[in-house]
Motif scaffolding. Structure first.
Motif, PDB file in Angstrom:
ATOM      1  N   ASN A  28      13.798 -26.190-106.025  1.00 22.02           N
ATOM      2  CA  ASN A  28      14.889 -27.052-105.582  1.00 22.02           C
ATOM      3  C   ASN A  28      16.165 -26.685-106.340  1.00 22.02           C
ATOM      4  O   ASN A  28      16.175 -25.785-107.185  1.00 22.02           O
ATOM      5  CB  ASN A  28      14.540 -28.526-105.741  1.00 22.02           C
ATOM      6  CG  ASN A  28      14.223 -28.889-107.178  1.00 22.02           C
ATOM      7  OD1 ASN A  28      14.654 -28.210-108.117  1.00 22.02           O
ATOM      8  ND2 ASN A  28      13.447 -29.967-107.357  1.00 22.02           N
ATOM      9  N   SER A  29      17.269 -27.404-106.059  1.00 23.13           N
ATOM     10  CA  SER A  29      18.562 -27.081-106.661  1.00 23.13           C
ATOM     11  C   SER A  29      18.576 -27.297-108.163  1.00 23.13           C
ATOM     12  O   SER A  29      19.465 -26.789-108.862  1.00 23.13           O
ATOM     13  CB  SER A  29      19.661 -27.914-106.001  1.00 23.13           C
ATOM     14  OG  SER A  29      19.323 -29.307-106.059  1.00 23.13           O
ATOM     15  N   ASP A  30      17.603 -28.032-108.706  1.00 29.45           N
ATOM     16  CA  ASP A  30      17.485 -28.233-110.148  1.00 29.45           C
ATOM     17  C   ASP A  30      16.624 -27.171-110.814  1.00 29.45           C
ATOM     18  O   ASP A  30      16.353 -27.241-112.026  1.00 29.45           O
ATOM     19  CB  ASP A  30      16.902 -29.622-110.447  1.00 29.45           C
ATOM     20  CG  ASP A  30      17.808 -30.745-109.959  1.00 29.45           C
ATOM     21  OD1 ASP A  30      19.049 -30.545-109.996  1.00 29.45           O
ATOM     22  OD2 ASP A  30      17.270 -31.793-109.542  1.00 29.45           O
ATOM     23  N   GLY A  31      16.171 -26.200-110.033  1.00 26.98           N
ATOM     24  CA  GLY A  31      15.354 -25.125-110.589  1.00 26.98           C
ATOM     25  C   GLY A  31      13.886 -25.467-110.749  1.00 26.98           C
ATOM     26  O   GLY A  31      13.122 -24.701-111.345  1.00 26.98           O
ATOM     27  N   THR A  69      15.552 -21.824-102.062  1.00 22.60           N
ATOM     28  CA  THR A  69      16.004 -22.955-102.856  1.00 22.60           C
ATOM     29  C   THR A  69      16.383 -24.084-101.908  1.00 22.60           C
ATOM     30  O   THR A  69      17.237 -23.908-101.017  1.00 22.60           O
ATOM     31  CB  THR A  69      17.219 -22.581-103.722  1.00 22.60           C
ATOM     32  OG1 THR A  69      16.855 -21.522-104.610  1.00 22.60           O
ATOM     33  CG2 THR A  69      17.683 -23.783-104.546  1.00 22.60           C
ATOM     34  N   LEU A  70      15.757 -25.229-102.061  1.00 25.57           N
ATOM     35  CA  LEU A  70      15.988 -26.371-101.179  1.00 25.57           C
ATOM     36  C   LEU A  70      16.902 -27.371-101.851  1.00 25.57           C
ATOM     37  O   LEU A  70      16.775 -27.655-103.051  1.00 25.57           O
ATOM     38  CB  LEU A  70      14.665 -27.054-100.809  1.00 25.57           C
ATOM     39  CG  LEU A  70      13.561 -26.189-100.177  1.00 25.57           C
ATOM     40  CD1 LEU A  70      12.363 -27.064 -99.842  1.00 25.57           C
ATOM     41  CD2 LEU A  70      14.080 -25.493 -98.932  1.00 25.57           C
ATOM     42  N   ASP A  71      17.834 -27.885-101.044  1.00 29.53           N
ATOM     43  CA  ASP A  71      18.685 -28.965-101.537  1.00 29.53           C
ATOM     44  C   ASP A  71      17.930 -30.278-101.456  1.00 29.53           C
ATOM     45  O   ASP A  71      17.204 -30.541-100.488  1.00 29.53           O
ATOM     46  CB  ASP A  71      19.958 -29.057-100.693  1.00 29.53           C
ATOM     47  CG  ASP A  71      20.851 -27.830-100.865  1.00 29.53           C
ATOM     48  OD1 ASP A  71      20.803 -27.239-101.952  1.00 29.53           O
ATOM     49  OD2 ASP A  71      21.548 -27.456 -99.888  1.00 29.53           O
ATOM     50  N   THR A  72      18.087 -31.094-102.520  1.00 23.62           N
ATOM     51  CA  THR A  72      17.438 -32.405-102.505  1.00 23.62           C
ATOM     52  C   THR A  72      18.150 -33.334-101.545  1.00 23.62           C
ATOM     53  O   THR A  72      19.374 -33.287-101.396  1.00 23.62           O
ATOM     54  CB  THR A  72      17.416 -33.007-103.905  1.00 23.62           C
ATOM     55  OG1 THR A  72      18.751 -33.117-104.383  1.00 23.62           O
ATOM     56  CG2 THR A  72      16.591 -32.168-104.859  1.00 23.62           C
ATOM     57  N   GLU A  73      17.395 -34.155-100.878  1.00 24.71           N
ATOM     58  CA  GLU A  73      17.938 -35.131 -99.932  1.00 24.71           C
ATOM     59  C   GLU A  73      16.923 -36.246 -99.781  1.00 24.71           C
ATOM     60  O   GLU A  73      15.760 -36.004 -99.436  1.00 24.71           O
ATOM     61  CB  GLU A  73      18.220 -34.481 -98.574  1.00 24.71           C
ATOM     62  CG  GLU A  73      18.771 -35.460 -97.540  1.00 24.71           C
ATOM     63  CD  GLU A  73      18.963 -34.794 -96.177  1.00 24.71           C
ATOM     64  OE1 GLU A  73      20.110 -34.611 -95.767  1.00 24.71           O
ATOM     65  OE2 GLU A  73      17.938 -34.428 -95.566  1.00 24.71           O
TER      66      GLU A  73
END
Length: 903
Positions: free
Chosen positions: A29-32, A99-103
């Motif tokens: 995710n975007s936080d690694g 890499t996925l953005d959190t939502e």
């Protein structure tokens, strides 16, 4: 034929190798942080059709293999609380990280939807509630509605057309293969899901080392500790009165499991077959088998029709069994199992038969009336440890049979009247047996030592009596040294003829195997010794003492048979994510001796044979499996082929072997291929199979028919049997319509050399079968179960050609006019044809049921065989005979029953 087989194998290989691609990578995710349990699907562009999928592990890793002819495909990634991603990628093998953005995933209302079928690795899980219907009560009722699974009446299960290797409940193997009792009595309400374990290796220390191509089933219950079971009490009006009682309480806990079962009826249900072993495990667990008698003698038996047994079986059965599993030590890897069963059964049969013998050109007319009595008891103690650090299994079994058979026979023929008319026949056949099987695997650093030992002792005694003993035997041939004994006189007006028979059998198999593992490869060199010893004694008492020109030795046997087979072998096994290979390469030294001085039998034979076997399996594109298998083996004479004195195996069948003949040798070669497709995303399962086999023999059996009897002998001549078969099966579940649909087809052709009365000829037999099954529960007011099978075949030989056909359909239609009330119509139709003759057999049943839902109790009223049909008719035409049969079946009867769950 061989060309077709090679073409088929090339087709299999082309399917396997065509456009196989693998995409792998990691998802963060975007936080690694790694994203576990994300779904990765490969879809064809613009079609919204999933062709492969994968689920990320705890490290966010995925790997998906697929097959597509398109130049580009869509790769879609979805995960909870993350934005979905869709990317068009080239149809090539590659590594792609995402890499996925959190939502935040907004849930407007809570709706829990369980997927019908899911697949994770080699495990396919079925949600049981998605497949049941209103009148389903047991696990077996629901399993038959699941695609890819078949359930037989005795409770045995097939997955993709193949038998299971194991049947677990909450991961424990309580029943040790005899799972029919649980399958037919476990309430569906206690089950959470059904798991099919493909490529299942039950021995934990061998997992990822020695592969398996067999499947197992694990029944996962809703509770870790479950007290449940099923019961039924029914009585009915008939002549005589009828009853059906079934009581099967069961308990499944984390440390202990048990099942107690008592069933009795005289309604035509063979409930005792539920106790048979259907799943034998694998060779590393030792040797398992269903206990049986060496039945050399028998009375003349009435024919049985090709009908469901409930239509014709006149029985009176009592079946009691108990199974216990417990962990006696703190170390739960050790388990103790104790199994016991007892069967008492009485069966009546009656049939009329006209048989025309084509070569001999006469007809026999036979009325048979039987009373068959079975008494058998079994006890078994099993001690196991199945752990990653080692394996131990010891099975000790005791079996005892006390069987008695009776027959009343009226036999006539179109040429002579000197026969056993109105004869009475009795057979007493007690048998006792003991078996012990031990297998242990001990880890030795990077190696494994497997030691297996099996010993068995069985004592069979049989006495066949025929009253009166009137026989006519011809032609008149003189018995001489080294020839087959024959009758050279007419035996008439004997008050009784008795065949006494006894055989003791000792068997021992011992082996030691060392396992070496190197990356994906495991090598298992093996050394072993197999031994079988038989002692056979028999005598036709009255013939041996009769004052005719026949030697006493002609009617008796005193045969000692020994077979010793020391062997060495090598197992080669390979296991990777896609490939599974298992090959056995044994070399056997076969030594056989047989001695019976009174019949001039003195055989001494030895031969070295190489008998390889194995399989190769490849999994690809998520849902596909392709496999090749084959074996090459030899079989040599057994004690059944070597007795030199005349034996009355049936009152109308006498046999003896020529001591001058060489020992029989049979060389068999078989090759097979298989393709499977299992897609839980669209609930589709299918398989295609091809098999080719060839058997070469040096002896050919010959029957010389006389009036009312036959003499079996063997002719020394090389001969062959060639068989090939093709089959295909497809099954799909349609959730929208709550329908399970399957279709299967099988074609089989066999060409063989045969002998009749000294004449050798070729016989060709081809058969085709088409089967269709439908289970539908779409309407709230109706369910439908429909099966039909149609078959046709042709037999060609020197005696002419014959064609036969059959049609069989079973309809179960249930209507729910009012809540908790149902009415069911069952219709069985069986039609037969041969030449210009046709026979139609239709049967109808009507059942009313009231379900007391709050108490889980059902009240049932049945009317069976509404048309009161009392006989079944059919014809049979083959190379040797043409037969017409009329068989007594069960008349119309009424029953009331109460069915309930234990808790």
């Amino acid at each position: 034929m061989k060309t077709k087989f090679l073409i088929f194998l090339l087709f299999c290989c082309s399917v396997i190798t065509f456009a196989q691609k693998t995409i792998s990578g990691k998802i963060k995710n975007s936080d690694g942080e790694f994203v576990p349990s994300a779904s990765v699907t490969v879809e064809e562009k613009g079609k919204d059709a999933i062709i492969a999928y994968a689920i990320t592990n705890s490290k966010g890793e995925y790997k998906v293999t697929f097959t597509s002819a398109e130049s580009d495909v869509d790769l879609k990634i979805k995960a909870f609380n993350h934005k979905p991603v869709t990317r068009s990628v080239q149809n090539t093998s590659q590594n792609l990280d995402f890499t996925l953005d959190t939502e935040a995933t907004e849930i407007k209302e809570i709706q829990l939807k369980t997927r019908l079928i899911t697949k994770r690795g080699d495990t396919i899980s079925y949600d049981i509630q998605s497949f049941d219907s209103k009148n389903d009560r047991t696990l077996a009722d629901v399993l038959k509605r699941m695609p890819g699974i078949e359930v037989n009446k005795d409770g045995s299960i097939l997955y993709q057309g193949q038998p299971l290797s194991k049947f677990y409940v909450n991961g424990k193997d309580l029943m040790e293969g005899g799972y029919g009792v649980v399958n037919n009595a476990l309430p569906k309400d206690a089950v959470q899901k059904v798991e099919v374990l493909e490529n299942h290796q039950p021995v934990k220390i061998l997992q990822d080392k020695v592969p398996s191509d067999q499947a197992a089933i694990n029944i996962k219950l809703k509770k870790q500790v479950t007290m449940t079971g099923r019961g039924e009490v029914g009585v009915g009006i008939s002549d005589p009165a009828i009853w059906n009682v079934k009581l099967t309480p069961m308990f499944f806990g984390q440390k202990n499991q048990w099942v107690v079962n008592y069933k009795t009826n005289n309604t035509g249900e063979t409930v005792e077959n539920e106790g048979n072993m259907f799943a034998m495990g694998n060779r590393w667990e030792g040797r398992r088998s269903n206990a049986s008698q060496n039945s050399w003698l028998s009375v003349e038996r009435a024919a049985v029709p090709n009908l469901p047994e409930k239509r014709y079986l006149m029985n009176n059965i009592h079946f009691l069994s108990a199974n216990l599993l417990t962990s006696p030590f703190k170390n739960k890897e050790w388990e103790l199992k104790a199994n016991a069963s007892y069967v008492n059964n009485a069966v009546e049969r009656e049939s009329y038969e006209e048989t025309f013998f084509k070569k001999e050109n006469f007809t026999e007319f036979n009325i048979r009336d039987n009373n068959l009595y079975t008494n058998k008891a079994k006890g078994e103690i099993i001690f196991t440890k199945n752990a990653k650090e080692g394996f131990f299994k010891n099975v000790t079994s005791f079996n005892q049979f006390w069987n008695e058979d009776r027959a009343s026979i009226n036999l006539k023929n179109s040429e002579d009247d000197l026969l056993n008319k109105n004869s009475r026949q009795t057979l007493s056949s007690p048998t006792g047996s003991f078996q012990n099987s031990l297998s242990t695997i001990i880890p030795l650093k990077s190696k494994m030592l497997n030691v297996m030992s099996y010993i068995s002792y069985q004592d069979d005694n049989q006495l066949l009596r025929v009253t009166p003993g009137n026989y006519v035997f011809y032609p008149e041939l003189v018995t001489g040294p080294g020839s087959v004994p024959v009758f050279n006189n007419i035996f008439a007006d004997l008050p009784e003829v008795s065949q006494d028979f006894g055989m003791k059998t000792f068997e021992a198999n011992h082996s030691a195997t060392m396992g070496f593992t190197k990356k994906f490869w495991t090598f298992t060199p093996e050394i072993g010794f197999n031994y079988t010893g038989n002692s056979l004694n028999s005598e036709i008492l009255e013939f041996a003492n009769a004052p005719y020109n026949q030697r006493r030795e002609d009617f008796s046997n005193d045969l000692r048979f020994r077979e010793a087979v020391p062997y060495v072998g090598l197992g080669v096994n390979y296991k990777s994510e896609a490939w599974t290979v298992g090959i056995q390469l044994p070399v056997n030294y076969n030594m056989i001796t047989a001695e019976d001085a009174g019949r001039s039998v003195n055989k001494d034979f030895d031969k070295i044979t190489f008998e390889p076997s194995g399989f190769v399996q490849y999994s690809f594109a998520s849902f596909w499996k392709a496999a090749l298998s084959g074996n090459w083996n030899y079989n040599f004479a057994t004690i059944n082929d070597l007795y030199g004195g005349i034996l009355m195996s049936r009152p109308t069948s006498f046999s003896a072997m020529n001591p001058d003949n060489p020992l029989s040798e049979t060389e068999s070669k078989r090759a097979g291929s298989r393709i499977e497709y299992r897609n839980p995303l669209n609930n589709l399962f299918f398989n295609v199979n091809y098999s080719l086999s060839q058997t070469d023999r040096n002896l050919i059996a010959d029957i010389d028919r006389g009036i009312g009897f036959g003499i079996i002998s063997y002719i020394e001549q090389d001969n062959q049997i060639v068989s090939n078969s093709q089959s295909a099966e497809i099954g799909k579940y349609f959730p929208k319509f709550k329908s399970n649909l399957s279709l299967s087809f099988r074609n089989s052709t066999t060409t063989s050399d045969n002998a009749r009365g000294g004449e050798i000829f070729e016989n060709k037999n081809s058969t085709q079968n088409l089967t269709f099954k439908l289970n539908n529960a779409y309407f709230s007011w109706m369910t439908l179960d429909y099966n039909f099978t149609t078959g046709w075949g042709k037999n060609s030989s020197t005696f002419g050609d014959s064609e036969t056909g059959s049609f069989n359909h079973n309809l179960g239609l249930t209507v729910y006019p009012v809540e908790n009330h149902s009415v069911t119509l069952n219709w069985d139709q069986l039609n037969y044809s041969s030449g210009d003759q046709n026979f139609k057999n239709g049967f109808y049943d009507l059942t009313y049921q009231y379900a007391w839902a709050a108490k889980k109790v059902d009240f049932e009223l049945k009317w069976l065989n509404i048309a009161n049909k009392k006989v079944f008719e059919r014809v049979f035409d083959d190379a040797f005979t043409y037969s017409f049969e009329r068989i007594r079946i069960r008349p119309s009867q009424f029953m009331v029953a109460v069915k309930f769950n234990f808790k």
